[in-house]
Write an enzyme that holds these catalytic residues in place. Structure first.
Site, PDB file in Angstrom:
ATOM      1  N   CYS A  17     -36.014  36.864  30.461  1.00 29.68           N
ATOM      2  CA  CYS A  17     -35.933  38.295  30.766  1.00 29.68           C
ATOM      3  C   CYS A  17     -35.459  38.953  29.477  1.00 29.68           C
ATOM      4  O   CYS A  17     -34.312  38.772  29.075  1.00 29.68           O
ATOM      5  CB  CYS A  17     -34.942  38.573  31.901  1.00 29.68           C
ATOM      6  SG  CYS A  17     -34.611  40.342  32.091  1.00 29.68           S
ATOM      7  N   CYS A  35     -32.620  42.016  30.251  1.00 31.45           N
ATOM      8  CA  CYS A  35     -31.254  41.740  30.721  1.00 31.45           C
ATOM      9  C   CYS A  35     -31.133  40.260  31.030  1.00 31.45           C
ATOM     10  O   CYS A  35     -31.131  39.441  30.103  1.00 31.45           O
ATOM     11  CB  CYS A  35     -30.866  42.629  31.897  1.00 31.45           C
ATOM     12  SG  CYS A  35     -32.094  42.811  33.208  1.00 31.45           S
ATOM     13  N   SER A  36     -31.096  39.880  32.298  1.00 34.92           N
ATOM     14  CA  SER A  36     -30.971  38.455  32.615  1.00 34.92           C
ATOM     15  C   SER A  36     -31.524  38.198  34.010  1.00 34.92           C
ATOM     16  O   SER A  36     -30.944  37.439  34.772  1.00 34.92           O
ATOM     17  CB  SER A  36     -29.523  38.017  32.523  1.00 34.92           C
ATOM     18  OG  SER A  36     -28.739  38.836  33.363  1.00 34.92           O
ATOM     19  N   CYS A  37     -32.647  38.845  34.354  1.00 35.99           N
ATOM     20  CA  CYS A  37     -33.258  38.632  35.671  1.00 35.99           C
ATOM     21  C   CYS A  37     -33.549  37.156  35.861  1.00 35.99           C
ATOM     22  O   CYS A  37     -34.093  36.494  34.964  1.00 35.99           O
ATOM     23  CB  CYS A  37     -34.557  39.431  35.783  1.00 35.99           C
ATOM     24  SG  CYS A  37     -34.294  41.204  35.725  1.00 35.99           S
TER      25      CYS A  37
END
Lengths: 327, 94
Positions: free
Chosen positions: A234, A237-239
């Site tokens: 991602c 962000c950090s999906c």
């Protein structure tokens, strides 16, 4: 067109030149787990939405990469609460001071080792100083932990969440979520019909075996094949499919991984020890919006006759993101 | 579901700039690709981020791009691809 003009903010890192990736996954501290749980509870109860949190995290500007991932989350949550009038600064400081004072642990006088001489199994026995040290790290919690505790306390006092909500989330992230993905993959290795169903509609197939993922997002399952290697990132962000795989590893959230996978996937995979043959296509999945991804690794060789439970012990998290392959 | 684009349609991601929260990474703006699948309809995250009541519901697509078309100096294989999710209001006909 100059790409820098389009860059939305510090978080929009896809394609940046960056450093080698630290491929070790550092365990989370208690305060990181607490901060994570609070954020998930608050967003799953729709008190504050994920997109609001992201927006305010992105708005941190230069601070974005100066502070750590969880501190960023905590600060953006705090900024939203102030902006929305959920609490004011005065109340926050009051509760935070209380939390700090509650945490002050008195220094314990350690015993004088020279004065301890006793008998064990009929023999005189003595001790070293190291036998009495309190813990191995010595580091106390960072300041943002008290911010997190204060925010949580205010939410609890307002009846928006409970302590049990947070504790349950910590417990699920430790012991429930990480095992789900492993069980699903083992079942797919074991049962071809389930594998087909998983690839066709992963969320439904997972729900049909009794696992409720408690997420609005759809899950897309991509099987590794002889001709295509899949890898997930991602860049914004950090999906990550947290309720299926648990917390993303620290490298998944790192600037290096997020910047580089999209434009030099072979080099990144090599840093994880995964050499992809020249004739194989690499397909990068930027998990940038509402879908979440599960990579289905090939069943390891020489596993004929193993049960589903035995197979699940061979499933490593890194396979499910696509950075490594089984033997 | 009636959607503006169908699977395998050629698209170009809009190259406008944005302010506020948005899920279209800079590196993919202005790039040409094809529709890989239609993901469904979702509330526009750009509006949710601003706490708008009743955010507009928009169609989300997964789009496939050749890496060679995305990066000027891509050093990998010509067959390598990258796939992203792009909301309809960021897509134009190719």
């Amino acid at each position: 067109m100059d790409k820098n003009n389009l860059k939305m903010g510090p978080h929009d890192v896809g394609g940046e030149e960056s450093l080698p990736i630290d491929t070790t996954d550092n365990d989370m501290t208690h305060w990181e787990k607490y901060a994570n749980a609070l954020r998930i509870v608050v967003s799953s109860k729709r008190i504050i939405t994920l997109d609001e949190l992201r927006y305010h995290t992105e708005a941190l500007g230069a601070k974005y990469f100066e502070i750590g991932y969880f501190e960023r989350n905590c600060l953006s949550l705090h900024n939203i609460c102030i902006q929305k009038g959920i609490y004011d600064k005065e109340l926050f400081q009051k509760i935070k001071s209380r939390k700090v004072s509650e945490f002050d642990v008195p220094i314990i006088d350690l015993p004088d080792v020279a004065s301890i001489n006793h008998i064990h199994d009929g023999k005189p026995h003595s001790h070293n100083v190291s036998d009495f040290q309190e813990d191995e790290s010595g580091d106390g919690p960072p300041d943002y932990y008290f911010d997190t505790l204060a925010i949580a306390q205010i939410f609890i006092d307002q009846g928006l969440i409970t302590n049990d909500d947070i504790n349950l989330k910590i417990e699920q992230f430790d012991n429930v979520f990480p095992n789900r993905g492993k069980a699903v993959v083992a079942k797919a290795w074991y049962n071809n019909l389930f594998k087909e169903a998983l690839i066709k509609d992963a969320k439904k197939a997972i729900s049909d075996i009794g696992i409720e993922l408690e997420t609005f997002a759809d899950i897309i399952c991509m099987p590794q094949t002889d001709t295509v290697h899949h890898i997930v990132v991602c860049t914004l962000c950090s999906c990550y499919p947290r309720t299926l795989l648990g917390m993303p590893p620290s490298w998944y959230k790192s600037r290096s991984y997020r910047s580089r996978v999209v434009h030099e996937p072979r080099e990144v995979l090599a840093e994880f020890g995964t050499i992809v043959p020249e004739n194989k296509e690499i397909k990068v999945h930027d998990s940038n919006a509402d879908m979440r991804y599960l990579i289905l690794p090939p069943r390891p060789s020489n596993t004929e006759g193993l049960s589903e439970v035995e197979l699940s012990k061979l499933v490593a998290r890194d396979y499910l993101v696509g950075v490594r392959l089984p033997n | 579901m009636d959607t503006k684009f169908k699977i395998n349609d050629e698209i170009i991601v809009d190259s406008r700039s944005s302010s506020g929260h948005c899920r279209t990474p800079a590196y993919i703006r202005g790039k040409k690709g094809v529709i890989e699948r239609i993901c469904g309809r979702y509330p526009n995250p750009e509006e949710i981020a601003l706490c708008k009541k009743d955010p507009k519901i928009v169609t989300l697509y997964r789009c496939r791009f050749k890496q060679m078309d995305v990066w000027d100096n891509y050093s990998g294989k010509a067959s390598d691809t990258i796939e992203l999710e792009i909301y309809e209001h960021w897509l134009n006909d190719a």
